[in-house]
Structures are given as structure tokens and as C-alpha cells.
Design a protein around this motif. Structure first.
Motif, PDB file in Angstrom:
ATOM      1  N   LEU A  13      10.833   2.414  -0.186  1.00 38.24           N
ATOM      2  CA  LEU A  13      10.027   2.166  -1.383  1.00 38.24           C
ATOM      3  C   LEU A  13      10.631   1.035  -2.204  1.00 38.24           C
ATOM      4  O   LEU A  13       9.911   0.144  -2.669  1.00 38.24           O
ATOM      5  N   THR A  14      11.944   1.059  -2.377  1.00 33.79           N
ATOM      6  CA  THR A  14      12.608  -0.008  -3.125  1.00 33.79           C
ATOM      7  C   THR A  14      12.397  -1.357  -2.451  1.00 33.79           C
ATOM      8  O   THR A  14      12.121  -2.370  -3.120  1.00 33.79           O
ATOM      9  N   THR A  15      12.503  -1.383  -1.134  1.00 35.01           N
ATOM     10  CA  THR A  15      12.299  -2.636  -0.398  1.00 35.01           C
ATOM     11  C   THR A  15      10.889  -3.162  -0.592  1.00 35.01           C
ATOM     12  O   THR A  15      10.684  -4.351  -0.877  1.00 35.01           O
ATOM     13  N   LEU A  16       9.906  -2.287  -0.442  1.00 39.52           N
ATOM     14  CA  LEU A  16       8.499  -2.711  -0.599  1.00 39.52           C
ATOM     15  C   LEU A  16       8.246  -3.237  -2.005  1.00 39.52           C
ATOM     16  O   LEU A  16       7.620  -4.296  -2.175  1.00 39.52           O
ATOM     17  N   MET A  17       8.707  -2.509  -3.016  1.00 44.11           N
ATOM     18  CA  MET A  17       8.406  -2.892  -4.400  1.00 44.11           C
ATOM     19  C   MET A  17       8.915  -4.294  -4.714  1.00 44.11           C
ATOM     20  O   MET A  17       8.305  -5.023  -5.496  1.00 44.11           O
ATOM     21  N   ILE A  62       0.858  -1.179   0.000  1.00 39.74           N
ATOM     22  CA  ILE A  62       0.000   0.000   0.000  1.00 39.74           C
ATOM     23  C   ILE A  62       0.894   1.229   0.000  1.00 39.74           C
ATOM     24  O   ILE A  62       1.605   1.491   0.975  1.00 39.74           O
ATOM     25  N   LEU A  63       0.873   1.996  -1.075  1.00 40.30           N
ATOM     26  CA  LEU A  63       1.605   3.261  -1.119  1.00 40.30           C
ATOM     27  C   LEU A  63       0.677   4.368  -0.647  1.00 40.30           C
ATOM     28  O   LEU A  63      -0.314   4.683  -1.309  1.00 40.30           O
ATOM     29  N   GLY A  96      -0.116  -4.686  12.619  1.00 38.37           N
ATOM     30  CA  GLY A  96      -0.355  -5.717  11.624  1.00 38.37           C
ATOM     31  C   GLY A  96       0.204  -5.406  10.253  1.00 38.37           C
ATOM     32  O   GLY A  96       0.035  -6.208   9.322  1.00 38.37           O
ATOM     33  N   VAL A  97       0.854  -4.257  10.089  1.00 41.67           N
ATOM     34  CA  VAL A  97       1.372  -3.825   8.788  1.00 41.67           C
ATOM     35  C   VAL A  97       2.868  -3.563   8.917  1.00 41.67           C
ATOM     36  O   VAL A  97       3.308  -2.891   9.857  1.00 41.67           O
ATOM     37  N   THR A  98       3.650  -4.081   7.983  1.00 41.01           N
ATOM     38  CA  THR A  98       5.076  -3.780   7.934  1.00 41.01           C
ATOM     39  C   THR A  98       5.252  -2.447   7.221  1.00 41.01           C
ATOM     40  O   THR A  98       4.926  -2.321   6.040  1.00 41.01           O
ATOM     41  N   CYS A  99       5.719  -1.452   7.944  1.00 41.49           N
ATOM     42  CA  CYS A  99       5.777  -0.094   7.403  1.00 41.49           C
ATOM     43  C   CYS A  99       7.180   0.246   6.909  1.00 41.49           C
ATOM     44  O   CYS A  99       8.177  -0.068   7.560  1.00 41.49           O
ATOM     45  N   HIS A 100       7.230   0.907   5.757  1.00 40.25           N
ATOM     46  CA  HIS A 100       8.469   1.366   5.153  1.00 40.25           C
ATOM     47  C   HIS A 100       8.341   2.862   4.877  1.00 40.25           C
ATOM     48  O   HIS A 100       7.240   3.399   4.784  1.00 40.25           O
ATOM     49  N   HIS A 101       9.462   3.537   4.712  1.00 37.67           N
ATOM     50  CA  HIS A 101       9.412   4.962   4.390  1.00 37.67           C
ATOM     51  C   HIS A 101      10.657   5.362   3.607  1.00 37.67           C
ATOM     52  O   HIS A 101      11.678   4.659   3.624  1.00 37.67           O
ATOM     53  N   SER A 137       7.396   9.670   5.447  1.00 35.61           N
ATOM     54  CA  SER A 137       8.020   9.709   6.773  1.00 35.61           C
ATOM     55  C   SER A 137       7.615   8.463   7.552  1.00 35.61           C
ATOM     56  O   SER A 137       6.630   7.802   7.218  1.00 35.61           O
ATOM     57  N   PRO A 138       8.354   8.118   8.607  1.00 41.38           N
ATOM     58  CA  PRO A 138       8.076   6.881   9.339  1.00 41.38           C
ATOM     59  C   PRO A 138       6.684   6.867   9.958  1.00 41.38           C
ATOM     60  O   PRO A 138       6.213   7.864  10.498  1.00 41.38           O
TER      61      PRO A 138
END
Length: 309
Positions: free
Chosen positions: A178-182, A135-136, A168-173, A162-163
Motif C-alpha cells: 500500500l505504501t509503495t502504491l500510494m 486502484i485499491l 497489464g496491472v502492477t499488483c501490490h498487497h 493478499s497477493p
């Protein structure tokens, strides 16, 4: 206090706001009156309407996306702008995204192609636990969608500039996040605002970071996607490209022009910007509360025109 409403079905909004603001005069932009308003409750108002409001004290944007309002040359300076934050749109958006994720996770796209060829063949089932979703955008609506999918049993990765933390959600920032999530997700969902930093965030480079066979769901803003890059990633009609398919609800130009190749691409589903219409009852409660707060000098969460949200 005079409140001017500009939106489709403005009379319905006027009645709803009149019930919630009994001491106010509620008018619509269709009324034959040149009397300026104290507050505007608007969705994509014309430039002339905004220019003719010399005493306006606050503007309520009747939707989550504020790009059209911020880009309006008639927008008065130094007037606080507030927007609807969820206001009943979250569950509707979650249903739309849930459908999009299930469409690919349960192979309905492939079953449709098989039907066209009169093929009777069961696809191997992929468990939800093996179908990570990205989810972006983790604003009010994005966070609701992410939590809903996590509750459904999907591994969910969320991204924001931002962080943030969300149960229940693995959050990235940030760019690295973004590269990790993609690189992790099988379905990517775009729910970001339209800003200078998010336009064409889905492009040749970011699409190449997705695993082969990933899918895309965009119920956010049309400007998030470079359409040429998307078409290249989808491949032609005969062979599947890197991207398996896309469900698209928002486009840079709406209605989508008849000659746009997305209309006829066999792996694209198009809906007419209907993912999460604003429920008047829930939204009118929020609009009335925002107007009362501004009129009473109370603190409200305003839009940052520079950030775009």
C-alpha cells in the motif's frame, strides 16, 4: 420455494425473477403476507423483515457492498449469504472511474476554474503513459476497472490485502504494498469493501504518502475516507493543498447532510451514489442462478461475516 424481494423497484425485480424461476413463488416485502420465505433477495432490509424469517435457507444481497446487511441486528445466524459479483456493474463503474481519471488528467478541473475567471489558457497536456492510476480493491469490479484503465493506456497499480495477479496491472498487497502504491500514483481510486480493516484507510498518513497534486476518486464505500483528513489535504478554497481534487460518490452518511463542507469545496465533485447502479436484467440472471444452486445443495461463494466480504 418462496423468494422474498426487498429493494427499490421491487416489482421490477419480482417480474425478472419470476421469469427466471418459473417454479417459485416470488413476493415482495410490500405484499400483505406473513408467510416466511425460503430465500431472501434484499438490499438494506429492515431489521423486522430479517427477524421474521424462521425457515430462510439463504440470503442474496442485491449489491456488491454487504456492510449494511452484516451490521443489521436482525440478521439470522448460520444462514449462507451470497452477493452480486459484478453482474453488469463493472462496465458502469469503469465508465465512472474513467471519467474521474480523465477529469484530472486532461485538466478539466482547472479549465472549470479558468472559466469562472474568464481566463483563456491552454494547460500543458500530460500523456496517459505519464499518469499512473492506483486502484485499491481488486475484487470482481475493481479488477474490471483496473483492466479497463490499463487498456486505455494508463499505467495501473492495484492493491489488495493478499497477493493477486492481473494482466497489464502492477499488483501490490499488504501494508508495504500500500505504501509503495500510494507513492506512485496521480489518481487514487478506492473500491474496497467496508470492513474493520478498511475504514479510514484514506487518512492523514496515507494521504501524505501521495505525490503532491494527486487526485482521489471514491465510488466505493464512504467509510474508507477520513473526511477531516481529506478536507485538510484539499486545502481551503483559495489555495490548493497536497491533494488537487476529489470526485466522491459514497459517504458515511447518505444523503450527504446539507451542512457538510464537501458540498461547497471548490475542488470536490459530488455525485449521489450513482456510479454503478445494479442492472436488473444481468443481476436477476445471477440471483436466480445463486438461488437454484443453494436449493440444489451446490457450492456457492458465500460471504465471510468476520472478513466483511
Amino acid at each position: 420455494m418462496r423468494v422474498l424481494v426487498h429493494i427499490d423497484e421491487a416489482d421490477t425485480w419480482r417480474e425478472a425473477l419470476a421469469q427466471r424461476l418459473p417454479g417459485a413463488e416470488i413476493v415482495t416485502s410490500d405484499d400483505d403476507s406473513d408467510t416466511p420465505a425460503d430465500y431472501l433477495a434484499v438490499w438494506k432490509p429492515p431489521e423486522t423483515l430479517l427477524r421474521n424469517q424462521p425457515r430462510v435457507k439463504g440470503i442474496v444481497n442485491l449489491g456488491a457492498g454487504v456492510d449494511a446487511l452484516l451490521n443489521n441486528p436482525g440478521l439470522p445466524r448460520d444462514v449462507p449469504i451470497v452477493k452480486l459479483r459484478d453482474a453488469g456493474m463493472g462496465p458502469l463503474m469503469a465508465d465512472y472511474v474513467r471519467y474521474g481519471v480523465l477529469h484530472f488528467q486532461r485538466d478539466f478541473d482547472r479549465y472549470r476554474a479558468q472559466q469562472n475567471g474568464k481566463q483563456w489558457r491552454e494547460q500543458p497536456l500530460t500523456d496517459k503513459a505519464d499518469w499512473p492510476v492506483g486502484i485499491l480493491g481488486l475484487g470482481a469490479i475493481g479488477a474490471h476497472v483496473a483492466s479497463t484503465l490499463a487498456d486505455d493506456g494508463f499505467p495501473v497499480h492495484g492493491w489488495s490485502r493478499s497477493p493477486k495477479t492481473l494482466d497489464g496491472v502492477t499488483c501490490h498487497h499488504g501494508n508495504e504494498g500500500l505504501t509503495t502504491l500510494m507513492g506512485k500514483v496521480k489518481t487514487l481510486v478506492t473500491l474496497l469493501p467496508d470492513t474493520s480493516s478498511t475504514r479510514h484507510i484514506i487518512n492523514t498518513d496515507t494521504l501524505a504518502q501521495l505525490p503532491a497534486g494527486a487526485s482521489l476518486v471514491n465510488p466505493g464505500r464512504g467509510t474508507l475516507i477520513d473526511e477531516a483528513a481529506l478536507l485538510a489535504a484539499l486545502g481551503d478554497g483559495a489555495e490548493e493543498g497536497r491533494l488537487r481534487g476529489a470526485l466522491l460518490d459514497a459517504f458515511p452518511e447518505e444523503p450527504l447532510p446539507a451542512d457538510n463542507p464537501l458540498w461547497t469545496h471548490p475542488r470536490v465533485l459530488i455525485t449521489p451514489h450513482m456510479a454503478a447502479p445494479t442492472p436488473v436484467r444481468d443481476a436477476a440472471d445471477q440471483v436466480a442462478a445463486l438461488i437454484r444452486a443453494m436449493e440444489n445443495g451446490e457450492s456457492v461463494e458465500t460471504i465471510d461475516p468476520q472478513a466483511g466480504y
